[in-house]
Scaffold this motif. Structure first.
Motif, PDB file in Angstrom:
ATOM      1  N   ILE A  49      18.677  -1.141  53.296  1.00 59.11           N
ATOM      2  CA  ILE A  49      17.365  -1.734  53.014  1.00 59.11           C
ATOM      3  C   ILE A  49      16.394  -1.363  54.135  1.00 59.11           C
ATOM      4  O   ILE A  49      16.638  -1.679  55.304  1.00 59.11           O
ATOM      5  N   ALA A  50      15.308  -0.724  53.765  1.00 62.86           N
ATOM      6  CA  ALA A  50      14.289  -0.346  54.749  1.00 62.86           C
ATOM      7  C   ALA A  50      13.294  -1.479  54.971  1.00 62.86           C
ATOM      8  O   ALA A  50      12.945  -2.211  54.029  1.00 62.86           O
ATOM      9  N   TYR A  51      12.852  -1.620  56.200  1.00 63.46           N
ATOM     10  CA  TYR A  51      11.837  -2.594  56.582  1.00 63.46           C
ATOM     11  C   TYR A  51      11.248  -2.092  57.890  1.00 63.46           C
ATOM     12  O   TYR A  51      11.753  -1.142  58.481  1.00 63.46           O
ATOM     13  N   THR A  52      10.182  -2.700  58.354  1.00 65.70           N
ATOM     14  CA  THR A  52       9.605  -2.347  59.645  1.00 65.70           C
ATOM     15  C   THR A  52       9.905  -3.469  60.628  1.00 65.70           C
ATOM     16  O   THR A  52       9.440  -4.599  60.437  1.00 65.70           O
ATOM     17  N   ARG A  53      10.694  -3.157  61.651  1.00 66.24           N
ATOM     18  CA  ARG A  53      11.103  -4.184  62.607  1.00 66.24           C
ATOM     19  C   ARG A  53       9.880  -4.810  63.275  1.00 66.24           C
ATOM     20  O   ARG A  53       8.946  -4.134  63.689  1.00 66.24           O
ATOM     21  N   GLY A  54       9.897  -6.127  63.373  1.00 65.58           N
ATOM     22  CA  GLY A  54       8.809  -6.850  64.020  1.00 65.58           C
ATOM     23  C   GLY A  54       7.615  -7.103  63.123  1.00 65.58           C
ATOM     24  O   GLY A  54       6.621  -7.680  63.563  1.00 65.58           O
ATOM     25  N   SER A  55       7.701  -6.689  61.858  1.00 75.63           N
ATOM     26  CA  SER A  55       6.582  -6.876  60.935  1.00 75.63           C
ATOM     27  C   SER A  55       6.849  -8.062  60.011  1.00 75.63           C
ATOM     28  O   SER A  55       7.922  -8.678  60.038  1.00 75.63           O
ATOM     29  N   SER A  56       5.882  -8.348  59.143  1.00 75.65           N
ATOM     30  CA  SER A  56       6.073  -9.419  58.174  1.00 75.65           C
ATOM     31  C   SER A  56       7.242  -9.116  57.243  1.00 75.65           C
ATOM     32  O   SER A  56       7.918 -10.037  56.747  1.00 75.65           O
ATOM     33  N   ALA A  57       7.512  -7.829  57.013  1.00 73.13           N
ATOM     34  CA  ALA A  57       8.651  -7.447  56.178  1.00 73.13           C
ATOM     35  C   ALA A  57       9.969  -7.857  56.825  1.00 73.13           C
ATOM     36  O   ALA A  57      10.955  -8.132  56.123  1.00 73.13           O
ATOM     37  N   ASN A  58      10.012  -7.885  58.137  1.00 73.94           N
ATOM     38  CA  ASN A  58      11.204  -8.311  58.862  1.00 73.94           C
ATOM     39  C   ASN A  58      11.547  -9.761  58.506  1.00 73.94           C
ATOM     40  O   ASN A  58      12.704 -10.093  58.186  1.00 73.94           O
ATOM     41  N   TYR A  59      10.545 -10.608  58.525  1.00 80.57           N
ATOM     42  CA  TYR A  59      10.780 -12.013  58.191  1.00 80.57           C
ATOM     43  C   TYR A  59      11.100 -12.184  56.710  1.00 80.57           C
ATOM     44  O   TYR A  59      12.005 -12.949  56.339  1.00 80.57           O
ATOM     45  N   LEU A  60      10.381 -11.461  55.843  1.00 79.46           N
ATOM     46  CA  LEU A  60      10.623 -11.609  54.412  1.00 79.46           C
ATOM     47  C   LEU A  60      12.058 -11.217  54.061  1.00 79.46           C
ATOM     48  O   LEU A  60      12.722 -11.904  53.281  1.00 79.46           O
ATOM     49  N   LEU A  61      12.561 -10.130  54.634  1.00 76.03           N
ATOM     50  CA  LEU A  61      13.944  -9.741  54.372  1.00 76.03           C
ATOM     51  C   LEU A  61      14.904 -10.843  54.825  1.00 76.03           C
ATOM     52  O   LEU A  61      15.863 -11.185  54.119  1.00 76.03           O
ATOM     53  N   ALA A  62      14.631 -11.429  55.978  1.00 79.54           N
ATOM     54  CA  ALA A  62      15.511 -12.483  56.508  1.00 79.54           C
ATOM     55  C   ALA A  62      15.547 -13.682  55.566  1.00 79.54           C
ATOM     56  O   ALA A  62      16.626 -14.222  55.274  1.00 79.54           O
ATOM     57  N   VAL A  63      14.396 -14.112  55.059  1.00 74.02           N
ATOM     58  CA  VAL A  63      14.393 -15.319  54.221  1.00 74.02           C
ATOM     59  C   VAL A  63      14.871 -15.026  52.806  1.00 74.02           C
ATOM     60  O   VAL A  63      15.405 -15.921  52.132  1.00 74.02           O
ATOM     61  N   ILE A  64      14.698 -13.802  52.319  1.00 73.40           N
ATOM     62  CA  ILE A  64      15.260 -13.441  51.013  1.00 73.40           C
ATOM     63  C   ILE A  64      16.783 -13.511  51.078  1.00 73.40           C
ATOM     64  O   ILE A  64      17.436 -14.059  50.177  1.00 73.40           O
ATOM     65  N   LEU A  65      17.355 -12.969  52.148  1.00 72.87           N
ATOM     66  CA  LEU A  65      18.810 -13.021  52.303  1.00 72.87           C
ATOM     67  C   LEU A  65      19.276 -14.467  52.443  1.00 72.87           C
ATOM     68  O   LEU A  65      20.266 -14.886  51.827  1.00 72.87           O
ATOM     69  N   GLU A  66      18.550 -15.238  53.257  1.00 74.49           N
ATOM     70  CA  GLU A  66      18.924 -16.639  53.475  1.00 74.49           C
ATOM     71  C   GLU A  66      18.876 -17.425  52.173  1.00 74.49           C
ATOM     72  O   GLU A  66      19.766 -18.244  51.887  1.00 74.49           O
ATOM     73  N   GLU A  67      17.839 -17.197  51.377  1.00 75.10           N
ATOM     74  CA  GLU A  67      17.686 -17.909  50.106  1.00 75.10           C
ATOM     75  C   GLU A  67      18.896 -17.675  49.194  1.00 75.10           C
ATOM     76  O   GLU A  67      19.265 -18.544  48.387  1.00 75.10           O
ATOM     77  N   ASN A  68      19.513 -16.517  49.325  1.00 73.96           N
ATOM     78  CA  ASN A  68      20.630 -16.161  48.446  1.00 73.96           C
ATOM     79  C   ASN A  68      21.990 -16.234  49.145  1.00 73.96           C
ATOM     80  O   ASN A  68      22.988 -15.729  48.613  1.00 73.96           O
ATOM     81  N   GLY A  69      22.016 -16.869  50.319  1.00 72.74           N
ATOM     82  CA  GLY A  69      23.281 -17.099  51.005  1.00 72.74           C
ATOM     83  C   GLY A  69      23.902 -15.876  51.628  1.00 72.74           C
ATOM     84  O   GLY A  69      25.111 -15.868  51.925  1.00 72.74           O
ATOM     85  N   LEU A  70      23.105 -14.846  51.860  1.00 72.12           N
ATOM     86  CA  LEU A  70      23.623 -13.624  52.485  1.00 72.12           C
ATOM     87  C   LEU A  70      23.232 -13.599  53.957  1.00 72.12           C
ATOM     88  O   LEU A  70      22.041 -13.770  54.280  1.00 72.12           O
ATOM     89  N   PRO A  71      24.176 -13.374  54.857  1.00 72.24           N
ATOM     90  CA  PRO A  71      23.809 -13.184  56.261  1.00 72.24           C
ATOM     91  C   PRO A  71      23.149 -11.813  56.454  1.00 72.24           C
ATOM     92  O   PRO A  71      23.333 -10.897  55.641  1.00 72.24           O
ATOM     93  N   TRP A  72      22.396 -11.701  57.539  1.00 75.49           N
ATOM     94  CA  TRP A  72      21.699 -10.448  57.846  1.00 75.49           C
ATOM     95  C   TRP A  72      22.687  -9.276  57.897  1.00 75.49           C
ATOM     96  O   TRP A  72      22.367  -8.161  57.466  1.00 75.49           O
ATOM     97  N   SER A  73      23.875  -9.537  58.360  1.00 72.67           N
ATOM     98  CA  SER A  73      24.875  -8.474  58.518  1.00 72.67           C
ATOM     99  C   SER A  73      25.424  -7.962  57.194  1.00 72.67           C
ATOM    100  O   SER A  73      26.126  -6.943  57.159  1.00 72.67           O
TER     101      SER A  73
END
Length: 349
Positions: A168-192
Motif C-alpha cells: 500500500i502506497a502512502y506519503t509518510r508524514g502526510s494526511s494519507a499516513n493517518y488515514l491508512l492507520a485509522v482504516i486499518l484500525e477500523e478493520n482490526g488490522l495492525p499496521w504490520s
C-alpha cells in the motif's frame, strides 16, 4: 622731513596695515561664525521649543515567504492576487514556494526557508514531535470526503481485510499516513499486516498505473484524477474517519513579530473562500490551467472541499491530539506531544 623720519613713518604705516589686515580677517571669521550659528539656530530641527528629531528612515519592507501545495487554498489566493494588495498596506510583500506534499514543506518551515505554510492534518504532528519551532495559526472546516484508499478497478481486493500482506502506497508524514492507520484500525488490522510503501504522489501514481503496488492512499486532487483517469476503485474513503482539515502554520518567531501579517493572510484567505463558495465555475476556470487538471475533475474536487481559514478551535485541537496519540501508539513519532502547546495566541490589541 629727514630720511630717517620718512623711514620711521613708512615702518609705522606698514605695521598699521598688518594690524588692520589681521583685524579684518578676525572680524570676518567672527561674522562668519555668528552667521553659521544663526542659521543653525533657525533650522527646523533645533528651533527653540521644537525638540523633534530628524525624520527617521522608512521601515524596511518585509518579505513573507509562504509555502503551498499544488492545490490548496493558497493556490487560489495566489491566483486572485488580493493578498499582495493587503500586504502592500503593511509595507510587506509575498514570496510563494510550491511543494508536492506537507512533510517537505514543514521541513522548510523548520529550517527557516519559509515563514508560513498550509498542510494537511498529519504533517504538523510529525513536525511538533521533531521539536520544529512552529505554531498553528488557523485551520479549515472539515472536508472528510477528500481522500481515500484506492485499488485498481480490476483488483481482486474487495475489502480492507483483503489488504493483508499487500503493498500500500502512502506519503509518510502526510494526511494519507493517518488515514491508512485509522482504516486499518477500523478493520482490526495492525499496521504490520500491510507492506506500507512511502511514495510521493507522482511516484505513487506511476506505481499504481503499473500495478507495482496493490493500493494507494491519497488526497484530492490526485484522488479525483485517479478515479477519472486510471479507473481506480474506492475501498474506503475518509468520511467518518478523518476530518482532513487544512492547517495553517508559522514559525514561532514569525508569528511573534508579525501578527498583523497573519491577520492579513487570514482575512484574504477567508475572503477568497467565501468568493469560491459562491462561484464554483469561476474557481474551476482559474485553477484548471494552473493545475493542468481537466474541469470535470476539478468539479468533483470542489464538491468535496472548501478553502476556509478560521481560528483554531477546540474541535481542531482534539482531532489533532487524536492523530498525535495514534502516531505515538504506532511508534511513528518518537514521543507524545500536546497539541495545545503549539497553538498561536493572538497578542492583545
Amino acid at each position: 622731513m629727514s630720511n630717517s623720519g620718512i623711514s620711521v613713518f613708512t615702518g609705522l604705516r606698514h605695521i598699521f596695515r598688518q594690524v588692520w589686515r589681521h583685524r579684518m580677517v578676525s572680524l570676518l571669521f567672527v561674522l562668519g561664525l555668528g552667521l553659521s550659528l544663526v542659521v543653525a539656530s533657525c533650522s527646523p530641527a533645533t528651533v527653540a521649543g521644537d525638540s523633534a528629531a530628524p525624520p527617521s528612515a522608512p521601515a524596511e519592507s518585509r518579505v513573507v515567504r509562504i509555502g503551498h501545495q499544488k492545490f490548496d487554498p493558497f493556490t487560489l489566493v495566489k491566483a486572485r492576487g488580493g493578498l499582495e494588495k493587503r500586504l502592500q498596506e503593511l509595507n510587506a510583500s509575498v514570496e510563494w514556494t510550491e511543494f508536492q506534499a506537507g512533510p517537505p514543506m514543514l521541513e522548510a518551515l523548520n529550517v527557516g526557508s519559509i515563514d508560513v505554510a498550509r498542510t494537511g492534518d498529519a504533517p504538523p504532528v510529525f513536525a511538533q514531535a521533531a521539536d520544529a519551532p512552529l505554531v498553528y495559526v488557523g485551520g479549515s472546516t472539515p472536508k472528510d470526503r477528500s481522500s481515500a484508499l484506492l485499488v485498481p478497478a480490476d483488483s481482486p481486493v474487495q475489502s480492507v481485510e483483503d489488504l493483508r500482506g499487500k503493498r500500500i502506497a502512502y506519503t509518510r508524514g502526510s494526511s494519507a499516513n493517518y488515514l491508512l492507520a485509522v482504516i486499518l484500525e477500523e478493520n482490526g488490522l495492525p499496521w504490520s499486516d500491510v507492506e506500507a510503501i512511502n511514495l510521493a504522489p507522482a511516484d505513487a501514481r506511476a506505481a499504481f498505473e503499473q500495478k507495482s503496488i496493490d493500493g494507494w492512499v491519497i488526497w484530492d486532487p490526485f484522488y479525483a484524477a485517479a478515479q477519472e483517469q486510471v479507473d481506480a476503485r474506492v475501498i474506503r474513503d475518509s468520511e467518518g474517519l478523518a476530518a482532513n482539515r487544512d492547517f495553517y502554520l508559522a514559525t514561532n518567531s514569525f508569528a511573534a513579530e508579525n501578527a498583523d501579517v497573519i491577520e492579513a493572510i487570514t482575512a484574504e484567505t477567508q475572503s477568497v473562500a467565501e468568493w469560491a463558495e459562491a462561484n464554483p465555475d469561476e474557481v474551476v476556470g482559474i485553477l484548471s490551467p494552473i493545475l493542468g487538471i481537466e474541469a470535470p475533475i476539478l468539479d468533483v474536487v470542489n464538491a468535496r472541499r472548501n478553502y476556509s481559514f478560521e481560528p483554531i478551535n477546540d474541535d481542531m485541537v482534539a482531532e489533532q491530539q487524536k492523530i498525535a496519540d495514534t502516531f505515538f501508539e504506532l511508534g511513528l513519532i518518537p514521543k507524545q506531544v500536546k497539541v495545545q502547546d503549539v497553538i498561536w495566541q493572538k497578542p492583545p490589541a
